[in-house]
Design a protein around this motif. Structure first.
Motif, PDB file in Angstrom:
ATOM      1  N   ASP A   7       1.454  -0.013   6.305  1.00 49.46           N
ATOM      2  CA  ASP A   7       1.650  -1.039   5.285  1.00 49.46           C
ATOM      3  C   ASP A   7       1.338  -0.493   3.910  1.00 49.46           C
ATOM      4  OD1 ASP A   7       2.269  -3.504   6.840  1.00 49.46           O
ATOM      5  OD2 ASP A   7       0.313  -3.086   7.749  1.00 49.46           O
ATOM      6  N   GLY A   8       1.820  -1.212   2.903  1.00 45.35           N
ATOM      7  CA  GLY A   8       1.521  -0.827   1.530  1.00 45.35           C
ATOM      8  C   GLY A   8       2.547  -1.408   0.586  1.00 45.35           C
ATOM      9  N   PRO A   9       2.303  -1.266  -0.717  1.00 50.47           N
ATOM     10  CA  PRO A   9       3.202  -1.857  -1.711  1.00 50.47           C
ATOM     11  C   PRO A   9       4.528  -1.109  -1.826  1.00 50.47           C
ATOM     12  CG  PRO A   9       1.515  -0.559  -2.793  1.00 50.47           C
ATOM     13  CD  PRO A   9       1.163  -0.573  -1.336  1.00 50.47           C
ATOM     14  N   ALA A  10       5.462  -1.714  -2.546  1.00 48.03           N
ATOM     15  CA  ALA A  10       6.787  -1.124  -2.765  1.00 48.03           C
ATOM     16  C   ALA A  10       6.657   0.257  -3.408  1.00 48.03           C
ATOM     17  CB  ALA A  10       7.615  -2.037  -3.670  1.00 48.03           C
ATOM     18  N   GLY A  11       7.382   1.223  -2.876  1.00 52.36           N
ATOM     19  CA  GLY A  11       7.426   2.541  -3.512  1.00 52.36           C
ATOM     20  C   GLY A  11       6.264   3.460  -3.178  1.00 52.36           C
ATOM     21  N   ALA A  12       5.417   3.081  -2.225  1.00 54.84           N
ATOM     22  CA  ALA A  12       4.281   3.945  -1.887  1.00 54.84           C
ATOM     23  C   ALA A  12       4.734   5.148  -1.052  1.00 54.84           C
ATOM     24  CB  ALA A  12       3.216   3.146  -1.131  1.00 54.84           C
ATOM     25  N   GLY A  13       5.991   5.116  -0.603  1.00 61.32           N
ATOM     26  CA  GLY A  13       6.524   6.238   0.185  1.00 61.32           C
ATOM     27  C   GLY A  13       6.521   5.961   1.678  1.00 61.32           C
ATOM     28  N   LYS A  14       6.342   4.696   2.038  1.00 63.19           N
ATOM     29  CA  LYS A  14       6.206   4.345   3.455  1.00 63.19           C
ATOM     30  C   LYS A  14       7.402   4.785   4.295  1.00 63.19           C
ATOM     31  CE  LYS A  14       5.781  -0.112   2.834  1.00 63.19           C
ATOM     32  NZ  LYS A  14       5.884  -0.243   1.375  1.00 63.19           N
ATOM     33  N   SER A  15       8.622   4.487   3.815  1.00 58.12           N
ATOM     34  CA  SER A  15       9.783   4.746   4.677  1.00 58.12           C
ATOM     35  C   SER A  15      10.014   6.240   4.877  1.00 58.12           C
ATOM     36  CB  SER A  15      11.038   4.048   4.146  1.00 58.12           C
ATOM     37  OG  SER A  15      11.404   4.584   2.910  1.00 58.12           O
ATOM     38  N   VAL A 147       1.042   2.767  -9.908  1.00 55.11           N
ATOM     39  CA  VAL A 147       2.318   2.152 -10.329  1.00 55.11           C
ATOM     40  C   VAL A 147       3.220   3.207 -10.965  1.00 55.11           C
ATOM     41  CG1 VAL A 147       3.367   0.503 -11.934  1.00 55.11           C
ATOM     42  CG2 VAL A 147       1.336  -0.138 -10.649  1.00 55.11           C
ATOM     43  N   GLU A 148       2.642   4.086 -11.780  1.00 54.85           N
ATOM     44  CA  GLU A 148       3.433   5.119 -12.468  1.00 54.85           C
ATOM     45  C   GLU A 148       4.138   6.038 -11.467  1.00 54.85           C
ATOM     46  OE1 GLU A 148       0.377   4.232 -13.422  1.00 54.85           O
ATOM     47  OE2 GLU A 148       1.002   3.286 -15.305  1.00 54.85           O
ATOM     48  N   LYS A 171       9.376  -0.054 -13.447  1.00 54.77           N
ATOM     49  CA  LYS A 171       7.929  -0.250 -13.432  1.00 54.77           C
ATOM     50  C   LYS A 171       7.576  -1.751 -13.487  1.00 54.77           C
ATOM     51  CE  LYS A 171       4.061   1.389 -16.025  1.00 54.77           C
ATOM     52  NZ  LYS A 171       3.634   2.158 -17.190  1.00 54.77           N
ATOM     53  N   GLU A 172       8.248  -2.447 -14.398  1.00 53.85           N
ATOM     54  CA  GLU A 172       8.037  -3.900 -14.522  1.00 53.85           C
ATOM     55  C   GLU A 172       8.334  -4.584 -13.190  1.00 53.85           C
ATOM     56  OE1 GLU A 172       7.172  -6.006 -17.104  1.00 53.85           O
ATOM     57  OE2 GLU A 172       6.480  -4.111 -18.006  1.00 53.85           O
TER      58      GLU A 172
END
Ligand code: DC
Length: 220
Positions: A7-15, A147-148, A171-172
């Motif tokens: 699990d984790g936020p969007a864009g953390a590289g999970k997939s 986020v960056e 980013k927004e």
């Protein structure tokens, strides 16, 4: 059956990581975000207002949704059509963030996800896998990155696909989605108590994948 929850936020590289681990361990990679995206696309195609809980829930329950694994990769079918490409747009990302907060949408997909985990050894990624979908997973990972870093990764993905994009806008959008995903009433994004936290901001894909496989092997 064996289960790894990521699990984790969007864009953390999970997939990217989940695919890599699934390949190495010969597990099936299950992308749950793609399922939420497909139901959101069903709403968009039918002109359903994505803020209208009743209409979204009815559309989600009625949608003819199918998941197939072709040459090891997950394809989403909606009304018999392969929509795996169509669900990767900003419009669908926003719609999925809106519609995934409704309980009836989640109920349909969680059931599907749990059925898949009964049939196969899985690496499943999402927001609520360790907390709701697979509470007894053999290994739970909570992946984050700044986020960056996450915005830059998305930006590069779009550029590689030749899609026009704006780094600040991405980013927004990530910040907005983080807020939505962590503040919703139903299954908000949060780290399960027994999940291992991995901050991947300064790690390469190989380092992250190796770290997770090591953790899995230590426990099994
Ligand atoms: O991971 P993604 O960006 O493809 O996910 C799309 C949306 O679906 C995102 O706003 C969060 C939501 N989602 C969810 O609520 N629960 C999951 N298990 C996976 C995704």
């Amino acid at each position: 059956m064996k289960q790894i929850a990521l699990d984790g936020p969007a864009g953390a590289g999970k997939s990217t990581i989940a695919k890599r681990i699934a390949e190495k361990l010969q597990f099936v990679y299950i992308d749950t975000g793609a399922m939420y995206r497909t139901l959101a696309l069903a709403c968009l195609k039918q002109g359903v207002d994505t803020a209208d809980e009743e209409r979204v829930s009815m559309a989600a329950e009625a949608a003819d949704l199918d998941i197939r694994y072709i040459d090891g990769s997950q394809h989403m079918f909606l009304e018999g059509e392969d929509v795996s490409g169509q669900i990767r747009t900003e419009e669908v990302s926003k719609a999925a963030s809106d519609t995934s907060k409704f309980q009836r949408v989640r109920d349909r997909l969680v059931y599907l996800q749990q059925q898949l985990a009964e049939k196969y050894n899985v690496v499943m990624d999402g927001r609520d896998i360790g907390t709701v979908v697979l509470p007894h997973a053999d290994l739970k990972i909570f992946m984050t990155a700044s986020v960056e870093v996450r915005a830059m990764r998305r930006y590069k993905e779009y550029l590689e696909k030749g899609q026009a994009c704006d780094l600040e806008a991405i980013k927004e959008d990530i910040m907005q989605r983080d807020y939505n995903d962590t503040h919703r009433a139903n299954s908000p994004l949060r780290q399960a108590q027994d999940a291992v936290l991995l901050d991947t901001s300064d790690m390469s894909i190989d380092e992250v994948a190796d770290a997770i496989i090591r953790l899995y092997e230590e426990r099994n």
